[in-house]
Design a protein around this motif. Structure first.
Motif, short mmCIF file in Angstrom:
data_model
loop_
_atom_site.label_atom_id
_atom_site.label_comp_id
_atom_site.label_asym_id
_atom_site.label_seq_id
_atom_site.Cartn_x
_atom_site.Cartn_y
_atom_site.Cartn_z
N TRP A 152 0.81 -1.22 0.00
CA TRP A 152 0.00 0.00 0.00
C TRP A 152 0.84 1.27 0.00
O TRP A 152 0.53 2.23 -0.68
CB TRP A 152 -0.94 0.01 1.21
CG TRP A 152 -1.60 1.36 1.31
CD1 TRP A 152 -1.28 2.36 2.15
CD2 TRP A 152 -2.65 1.84 0.48
NE1 TRP A 152 -2.09 3.44 1.91
CE2 TRP A 152 -2.93 3.15 0.88
CE3 TRP A 152 -3.39 1.29 -0.57
CZ2 TRP A 152 -3.91 3.92 0.28
CZ3 TRP A 152 -4.37 2.06 -1.18
CH2 TRP A 152 -4.62 3.36 -0.75
N HIS A 184 -0.39 -8.52 0.74
CA HIS A 184 -0.64 -8.30 2.17
C HIS A 184 0.39 -9.17 2.90
O HIS A 184 0.75 -10.23 2.38
CB HIS A 184 -2.07 -8.73 2.51
CG HIS A 184 -2.47 -8.45 3.93
ND1 HIS A 184 -2.07 -9.25 4.98
CD2 HIS A 184 -3.22 -7.47 4.48
CE1 HIS A 184 -2.57 -8.77 6.11
NE2 HIS A 184 -3.28 -7.69 5.84
N PHE A 244 -3.59 -1.73 -10.60
CA PHE A 244 -4.47 -1.60 -9.44
C PHE A 244 -4.73 -0.12 -9.13
O PHE A 244 -5.85 0.27 -8.80
CB PHE A 244 -3.88 -2.32 -8.23
CG PHE A 244 -4.80 -2.39 -7.04
CD1 PHE A 244 -6.15 -2.70 -7.20
CD2 PHE A 244 -4.33 -2.18 -5.75
CE1 PHE A 244 -7.01 -2.77 -6.10
CE2 PHE A 244 -5.18 -2.24 -4.65
CZ PHE A 244 -6.52 -2.53 -4.82
N ASN A 295 -0.80 -11.03 -3.39
CA ASN A 295 -1.86 -10.55 -4.28
C ASN A 295 -3.25 -10.61 -3.65
O ASN A 295 -4.24 -10.86 -4.34
CB ASN A 295 -1.89 -11.35 -5.59
CG ASN A 295 -0.65 -11.11 -6.43
OD1 ASN A 295 0.02 -10.07 -6.30
ND2 ASN A 295 -0.33 -12.06 -7.29
N MET A 296 -3.33 -10.40 -2.36
CA MET A 296 -4.61 -10.55 -1.66
C MET A 296 -5.55 -9.37 -1.90
O MET A 296 -6.75 -9.48 -1.69
CB MET A 296 -4.35 -10.69 -0.15
CG MET A 296 -4.01 -12.09 0.26
SD MET A 296 -5.42 -13.20 0.05
CE MET A 296 -4.60 -14.63 -0.63
N ILE A 297 -4.98 -8.21 -2.29
CA ILE A 297 -5.79 -7.00 -2.43
C ILE A 297 -5.62 -6.50 -3.85
O ILE A 297 -4.53 -6.08 -4.24
CB ILE A 297 -5.34 -5.95 -1.40
CG1 ILE A 297 -5.48 -6.52 0.01
CG2 ILE A 297 -6.11 -4.65 -1.56
CD1 ILE A 297 -4.74 -5.75 1.07
N GLY A 298 -6.67 -6.58 -4.64
CA GLY A 298 -6.51 -6.21 -6.04
C GLY A 298 -7.82 -6.15 -6.79
O GLY A 298 -8.89 -6.06 -6.19
N ALA A 299 -7.71 -6.17 -8.11
CA ALA A 299 -8.90 -6.06 -8.95
C ALA A 299 -8.65 -6.77 -10.27
O ALA A 299 -7.50 -6.89 -10.71
CB ALA A 299 -9.21 -4.58 -9.21
N PHE A 300 -9.72 -7.24 -10.88
CA PHE A 300 -9.66 -7.59 -12.29
C PHE A 300 -9.90 -6.30 -13.06
O PHE A 300 -10.98 -5.72 -12.97
CB PHE A 300 -10.76 -8.62 -12.65
CG PHE A 300 -10.53 -9.98 -12.07
CD1 PHE A 300 -9.64 -10.87 -12.67
CD2 PHE A 300 -11.21 -10.39 -10.93
CE1 PHE A 300 -9.44 -12.14 -12.13
CE2 PHE A 300 -11.01 -11.65 -10.40
CZ PHE A 300 -10.12 -12.53 -11.00
N LYS A 338 -5.17 -9.05 -14.28
CA LYS A 338 -5.05 -9.28 -12.84
C LYS A 338 -4.12 -8.22 -12.28
O LYS A 338 -2.96 -8.10 -12.70
CB LYS A 338 -4.47 -10.67 -12.55
CG LYS A 338 -5.50 -11.78 -12.57
CD LYS A 338 -4.97 -13.02 -11.88
CE LYS A 338 -5.99 -14.13 -11.90
NZ LYS A 338 -5.45 -15.38 -11.30
N THR A 339 -4.63 -7.44 -11.33
CA THR A 339 -3.82 -6.40 -10.69
C THR A 339 -3.91 -6.61 -9.19
O THR A 339 -4.91 -7.15 -8.71
CB THR A 339 -4.34 -4.99 -11.03
OG1 THR A 339 -5.56 -4.76 -10.31
CG2 THR A 339 -4.61 -4.84 -12.52
N ALA A 340 -2.89 -6.21 -8.46
CA ALA A 340 -2.94 -6.44 -7.00
C ALA A 340 -1.74 -5.85 -6.30
O ALA A 340 -0.72 -5.51 -6.91
CB ALA A 340 -3.00 -7.93 -6.70
N ILE A 341 -1.87 -5.75 -4.98
CA ILE A 341 -0.73 -5.58 -4.09
C ILE A 341 -0.73 -6.76 -3.11
O ILE A 341 -1.73 -7.48 -3.01
CB ILE A 341 -0.75 -4.23 -3.32
CG1 ILE A 341 -2.05 -4.08 -2.52
CG2 ILE A 341 -0.56 -3.07 -4.27
CD1 ILE A 341 -2.08 -2.84 -1.62
N ALA A 396 -7.24 1.00 -11.56
CA ALA A 396 -8.57 0.46 -11.23
C ALA A 396 -9.24 1.30 -10.15
O ALA A 396 -10.46 1.48 -10.17
CB ALA A 396 -8.44 -0.99 -10.75
N CYS A 397 -8.45 1.84 -9.23
CA CYS A 397 -9.00 2.54 -8.06
C CYS A 397 -9.05 4.06 -8.22
O CYS A 397 -9.85 4.71 -7.55
CB CYS A 397 -8.17 2.24 -6.82
SG CYS A 397 -8.14 0.51 -6.36
#
Lengths: 359, 359
Positions: free
Chosen positions: A78, A147, A113, A152-157, A142-145, A116-117
């Motif tokens: 983050w 934890h 990510f 890749n626990m926090i992300g978005a398609f 597949k996007t993510a950071i 996406a946000c």
């Protein structure tokens, strides 16, 4: 240059593969709603390629600013993501300002990510600079950071508007990174194309010597397979999970050792050996099949043995895998070389045995 | 109980409105893929309603755990969001574990955003406990956290599986929060339904006295209008922007004073007065129209005057509005009472004048 198309129910986008594409701004122009872009890069890639891209953009009157992130999987968090948001806001980026990811998998995942946000969704384009990103992570949305408790626990398609895989950028890639990328290439052979697997066994020395034709074929075949699978199953309700071959074990290695200790591709290399060994325990692969997998992973310059961790630690780490359903870990295994399948749960005796022999 | 349906191209979901719905677990059951839920709540709402919901769930053999957040807009940030991720991971929540938002707009926005991001998308359900959340923020899938430089700058469009607006929960709502919710109700009258606006003028005393029939009508009419508009334009490419009436000014007030100083609804109340005043300057509203808006906002118990800030500060804060396009702030103004429109840019003389008179 070859162009593949990734076709999804709601959108489609091109994947351009070739040499000397970085400064071909005309590949970007059709995808820019505003003449303003934010380039996200890292401190390793920036000195090599950032100025070239910005100058080429300026020649087409595209205003750009850059965000340079620290390099490495340990920064895929983050705090680093927030550097992107801070820059976007302080430079008054709008909802239609395009983000360009110029870097490897970490830069691509974080830029995607962030896009996406940011204001609930800004456009973005992938310009992958590593083999791993070119053959795998830049394609498919597949996007993510990470934890601390799971990769890749926090992300978005969230899909890019285009992917530009400039093979020339691989000329500066460190050998270790090249090998890491080859792990994902091998994955495509193992999970769905036995002929490609044979080709890889024959051509691994050419790939490691960066023969341009061999590399281009490997990138093209990998992207074709990824585009086909993602086109069938964007949100991983089914077949897309097969792309996680080696990843349940691999993500546990990455999180268990601390992000960045092993490269993602290295963890996937060792993870695929474990997946092959587990498949043999279920009677699906022969021991010579497992040896082929181990041999190819080693030939790519990747570790074939996982780090030693207690079984309870493996299970704890794998319990956060995104494929877990109703408490059961779902493994991607091989019914034969070139054909992957999902297996819900493995007896702990098997897990113990394969981990003991391969770590 | 009344049930409305929000119909989108890819999905649809029910909005249940009525009294004593909190413990009607059969409204939740059709939307739970696993018999396990994570309830996100805040420290104000938890002592009032959390145990009742958890007991009702347990009677239906639904396992639940809770995450209790600090209360207030100033906590709608990454650190608080991360409390949700930490809890989900430490309780082994899976991709199909449903998140339930039990709280006001802040809890709903953060729970929705956490659900959008957790393992790239987990299901979630809204149980709004404030009037503002019941009439507006729980419906339509806008989720976000704030950035110090701009409200709701980091978020996602991500739809809930269901919205359960239990009007009984409003019995414990502080008066100031009730007024804040009425701001969004007034917004619906102003932007699209002159008859409803007239009804609000007549019934404002009943609403503030929490007459159940009056409140239910206000919630139903607001949700109907929101569902209709979101159904036409989920991702705010066009008409959905009209729902931002008063919000360009309002978000600037919230960020300018520091989140939590004014309630969101209070800022929107003052923001709608500014929007009406600007509309009069363009010759669209009469001065008596503006007086009607001011009167209704005041009758709801809301501020009609904005805080004093220099024009340059207003412009800086509004430059981060998500409706900005190519550097131009786009305002939602009123062509007449009951009809809103988008206006790209306002002369700074007009801005200066209306801010001077209304702050």
């Amino acid at each position: 240059m070859i162009t593949l198309d990734l076709i999804l129910p709601d959108t489609r986008y091109p994947i351009h593969i070739g040499r000397d594409l970085l400064e071909q701004v005309e590949l970007l122009l059709p995808h820019l709603p505003l003449p303003k872009v934010a380039i996200v890069c890292n401190e390793t890639v920036a000195p090599l390629y950032l100025a070239r891209l910005q100058q080429a953009l300026a020649q087409h009157r595209i205003e750009s600013f850059s965000v340079v992130l620290p390099d490495g999987e340990q920064h895929k968090d983050w705090n680093t993501l927030n550097l992107i948001f801070d820059a976007l806001l302080s430079r008054n980026a709008e909802r239609k300002t395009t983000l360009i990811a110029l870097g490897g998998g970490v830069v691509g995942d974080m830029t995607g990510f962030a896009a996406a946000c940011y204001q609930r969704g800004a456009p973005f384009i992938q310009i992958p600079t590593t083999l791993l990103a070119q053959v795998d992570s830049s394609v498919g949305g597949k996007t993510a950071i990470n934890h601390p408790q799971g990769k890749n626990m926090i992300g978005a398609f969230y899909q890019p508007k285009a992917v530009i895989a400039d093979m020339s950028l691989l000329d500066t890639l460190p050998e270790r990174e090249l090998s890491a990328g080859l792990a994902e290439v091998i994955k495509y052979g193992l999970l769905g194309d036995a002929a490609f697997l044979g080709w890889l066994e024959e051509n691994m020395p050419r790939l490691r010597a960066r023969d341009p034709d061999a590399l281009q074929h490997a990138v093209k075949r990998s992207c074709e397979m990824k585009a086909d699978i993602v086109g069938q199953d964007e949100k991983e309700q089914g077949v897309r999970a097969l792309l996680n071959l080696g990843h349940t074990f691999g993500h546990a290695i990455e999180a268990g050792l601390g992000y960045g200790a092993w490269l993602h591709g290295e963890a996937i290399g060792a993870g695929m050996v474990l997946a092959a060994a587990a498949s043999a325990e279920l009677g699906w692969l022969s021991s010579s099949d497992v040896e082929r997998v181990r041999g190819l992973v080693a030939a790519a310059g990747l570790p074939v043995k996982s780090p030693r961790m207690p079984l309870t630690r493996w299970l704890e780490l794998m319990s956060h895998d995104k494929k877990v359903e109703a408490g059961t870990i779902r493994f991607v295994l091989l019914q034969q070389l070139g054909r992957a399948t999902i297996q819900a749960g493995l007896p702990s005796a098997i897990l113990e045995k394969i981990l003991d022999r391969n770590s």
